[in-house]
Design an enzyme around this catalytic site. Structure first.
Site, short mmCIF file in Angstrom:
data_model
loop_
_atom_site.label_atom_id
_atom_site.label_comp_id
_atom_site.label_asym_id
_atom_site.label_seq_id
_atom_site.Cartn_x
_atom_site.Cartn_y
_atom_site.Cartn_z
N THR A 160 0.88 -1.19 0.00
CA THR A 160 0.00 0.00 0.00
C THR A 160 0.91 1.23 0.00
O THR A 160 1.33 1.68 -1.04
CB THR A 160 -0.97 0.02 1.20
OG1 THR A 160 -0.24 -0.13 2.40
CG2 THR A 160 -2.01 -1.08 1.08
N LYS A 186 3.89 -6.98 4.08
CA LYS A 186 3.65 -5.59 3.72
C LYS A 186 3.39 -4.81 4.99
O LYS A 186 2.96 -5.36 6.01
CB LYS A 186 2.48 -5.43 2.74
CG LYS A 186 1.10 -5.69 3.26
CD LYS A 186 0.38 -4.63 4.03
CE LYS A 186 0.37 -3.27 3.40
NZ LYS A 186 -0.46 -2.34 4.26
N THR A 197 -1.01 -2.35 10.22
CA THR A 197 -1.50 -2.95 8.99
C THR A 197 -0.34 -3.65 8.42
O THR A 197 0.38 -3.19 7.56
CB THR A 197 -2.13 -2.02 7.96
OG1 THR A 197 -3.23 -1.39 8.56
CG2 THR A 197 -2.69 -2.80 6.77
N GLU A 284 6.75 4.80 7.23
CA GLU A 284 6.43 5.99 6.44
C GLU A 284 7.40 7.13 6.79
O GLU A 284 7.46 7.58 7.92
CB GLU A 284 4.97 6.37 6.64
CG GLU A 284 4.07 5.36 5.94
CD GLU A 284 2.61 5.39 6.39
OE1 GLU A 284 1.78 4.81 5.67
OE2 GLU A 284 2.32 5.97 7.44
N ASN A 407 0.85 10.96 5.70
CA ASN A 407 -0.40 10.66 6.40
C ASN A 407 -1.38 11.82 6.44
O ASN A 407 -2.52 11.65 6.84
CB ASN A 407 -0.10 10.14 7.80
CG ASN A 407 0.45 8.74 7.73
OD1 ASN A 407 -0.26 7.84 7.30
ND2 ASN A 407 1.70 8.56 8.10
N SER A 412 -6.51 11.60 -0.07
CA SER A 412 -6.83 12.54 -1.16
C SER A 412 -6.01 12.19 -2.39
O SER A 412 -5.20 11.29 -2.41
CB SER A 412 -6.57 13.96 -0.71
OG SER A 412 -5.26 14.09 -0.19
#
Lengths: 412, 412
Positions: A160, A186, A197, A284, A407, A412
């Site tokens: 993702t 992942k 996740t 991230e 994040n 969007s």
């Protein structure tokens, strides 16, 4: 999927050997984006033994509930994973969606729906239209093969916000037979114990019965997938599944105490840790990999809670991002953990540099030496509490502006 | 002290009336920076009744230990606060430093060292050289006066990364006598229950005995300073002190159950909440003020834990920064709290817009309406668990790139 690959990504990938009895295929089903690989189907030629560990979220996703319900049988014929939509917090529609997904896959593969394992990752709260799998899953079942290249492809299909695919492999002796253990994973955000996740699927050709697999997996997860954090946020969808086809041959293992298992246990622990580390390294916005070790705690559990208090602290993580040897924030994080600690016995190291001892700055403290450690890519932080024998190690990454960027506009 | 003032700063400050029996002065002692106001001395003309609530950190600062030890006497003649150095994790040197600080202030004011209350905020782990107070504190004692303007000056003297001073005032009836309650606070980061590098000092001329003050303060703090979070990080130095000089006159209050106390109780709760909100609104990098309310929990304590799980989630906070009505992350945060929750009874609102109900997206969900709420400066988030009568409200701010910038090079 972000454009820039994490600077902590592996420089190369291992050659992934085939695991007998498992075939893969991937496809673009248009779950969220057009023309992006977003479905993975793994097909087992014969029923595989299966074990699973899942999120402890009180709001688990529909696929997590589906897997939990079917795990009792201990048998799997297929695994279908999609990215783009987590099918989480989707109410009755969520359960209907998993039922249809499993039915479509079962028809394509030729098994019962209960033998199909499901995992979904992506946006929470939007219904997943399982009709999108219709047709696609038949093509997948037809195309599935055991080519070595399929492993990396499988790793890519489940990404993702990941910036690189995560695969790992081990070969190990099991009672005179060489068995293979492959894994994919992942995860990049919403990563915390327990778990994130974080999806990971492990496959072996070893002949190990499901109850034994379950015990081995639970053990391995504690020191790997449940010892990492990116942001302290736990997903609704965390899933680790371990499948054993038994095609390597040899006498089936039916007891956890079977001494033949030792090398496999160790390989499973290592492989799980390797994949878990890759998840953190793809955290991230991550630029630094942080290993937090706590020793001298009253118990291992207490050590782990303190280690996570440090690893989840935004102030510690931003200091690491700024290459700032700010050990005062480590003291703060130890103090806020609520676990037994005695300020005046604390000692703290960054790498090999002891920065604090007996509740104050080390008399030999060198800011330069500590800063040199902070400039590295891997930052070892160690705290000794001086109270007992409890120890734990957990892993995290730094907190950068890129985390906020990623994040702040994910949807969007 | 950051250059840019928080966009959430108050547009104006109240006129702060004098509190009889309290005088202030501030000075630049060069604790960390030259020519920056960094010491505040409050002098009580006669012994004031005093109450205190402190950090629950297991590694408290030396001044916190000093105050805790002296609080039993319930009497205060002076309060000395410095910024620039927290005197935390400074071992034996820390205790020697507080002892010398109190001695210098006591000599200047003409009281016993045990009647001097101390608080320090700033860098952790560096020894605080109390010699810097020598001379300075005599000047301060000489210059201390009760001018109304001194309150804002006092608020400024205790700032660290704060972008604006925090003061508040109330006047209220106590058994026929009008009493004044003034407060100042500082805090912008390392803010979490319980509490933060949050310092707040409250002063009243009401005649209330120390044990009663203590009960009132403990009560007020639970719904204010202990119901806010910026980053989930708890400081070693959190201190809230409440002083009562009694100069307003009237019969002293000696019992918590005294019915005359009701208006004062309410005023104290309001004033504490106002100051606590200012701390959040000055949260490092904050652009949005977030009010998280949880209803329908099994208990108030459970509601508060869930509310903090939401308020501390980096993913929720970055979504708020991005003006993204990402209620899936709210579900995630409820799920990870580990408190009783039933996914299929959950309902979630942003402002008045219900986004989710009965475990799935609200059938009438309007992304536009939800996004309009997110564009505001104050973001109310409400979760109803549908289980019981427990409720709680906590306050936080968004997580922006500026937070990372501020904390990535705080020490440099």
């Amino acid at each position: 999927m972000s454009d820039a690959i994490s600077p902590l990504a592996p420089k190369s990938y291992p050659e992934m050997p085939a695991v007998g009895g498992v075939r893969f295929a991937t496809a673009a089903a248009g779950i969220k984006y057009a023309d992006r690989t977003d479905v993975l189907l793994a097909v087992f030629d014969a029923p595989a033994e299966v074990a699973g560990v899942f999120t402890r979220s009180r709001c688990p996703s529909a696929p997590v509930e589906w897997c939990r319900a079917n795990l009792a049988s201990g048998k799997a014929r297929a695994l279908m994973v999609n990215s783009g939509n987590a099918n989480a917090f989707t109410g009755k529609k969520g359960a209907a969606s998993t039922a249809l997904s499993a039915e479509l896959a079962a028809t394509a593969v030729g098994c019962a729906p209960e033998e199909v394992y499901l995992a979904s990752t992506g946006v929470i709260g939007e219904p997943l239209d399982a009709e999108k799998f219709r047709g696609v899953v038949d093509d997948l079942a037809g195309a599935a093969n055991a080519d070595a290249g399929r492993w990396l492809e499988a790793g890519k299909a489940i990404m993702t916000t990941d910036t690189f695919p995560k695969v790992a492999t081990r070969r190990v002796d099991l009672g005179g037979v060489t068995v293979t253990l492959n894994g994919i994973a992942k995860g990049a955000g919403m990563i915390a114990p327990d778990m994130a996740t974080m999806l990971s699927f492990l496959f072996t050709d070893a002949p190990i019965a499901a109850p034994v697999l379950q015990a081995l997996l639970a053990d391995a997860v504690g020191q790997s997938f449940n010892a990492i954090t990116v942001d302290g946020d736990t997903s609704t969808s965390d899933t680790v599944l371990l499948f054993a086809t038994g095609t390597a041959g040899g006498d089936p293992v039916r007891e956890v105490a079977d001494p033949r298992l030792e090398p496999f246990k160790q390989a499973l622990a290592e492989l799980s840790r390797e994949l878990a580390h890759m998840v953190v390294k793809d955290g991230e916005g991550a630029r630094k990999f942080v290993e937090v070790t706590v020793t001298g705690a009253e118990s291992d559990a207490s050590a782990k809670r303190i280690a996570f208090s440090i690893a989840n602290s935004p102030l510690v993580k931003t200091a690491v991002a700024g290459e700032d040897a700010n050990w005062g924030r480590v003291v703060m994080a130890v103090g806020k953990a609520g676990e037994p600690a005695d300020r005046d016995r604390l000692a703290i190291w960054f790498g090999d540099v002891r920065v604090a001892v007996e509740g104050e700055r080390d008399p030999d403290y060198s800011e330069e030496a500590a800063t040199a450690v902070m400039r590295g890519e891997t930052i070892p932080v160690r705290v000794d509490l001086g109270l007992g024998e409890g120890t734990a190690t957990v892993w995290t990454c730094d907190l950068t502006k890129e985390y906020v960027t990623i994040n702040g506009d994910y949807r969007s």
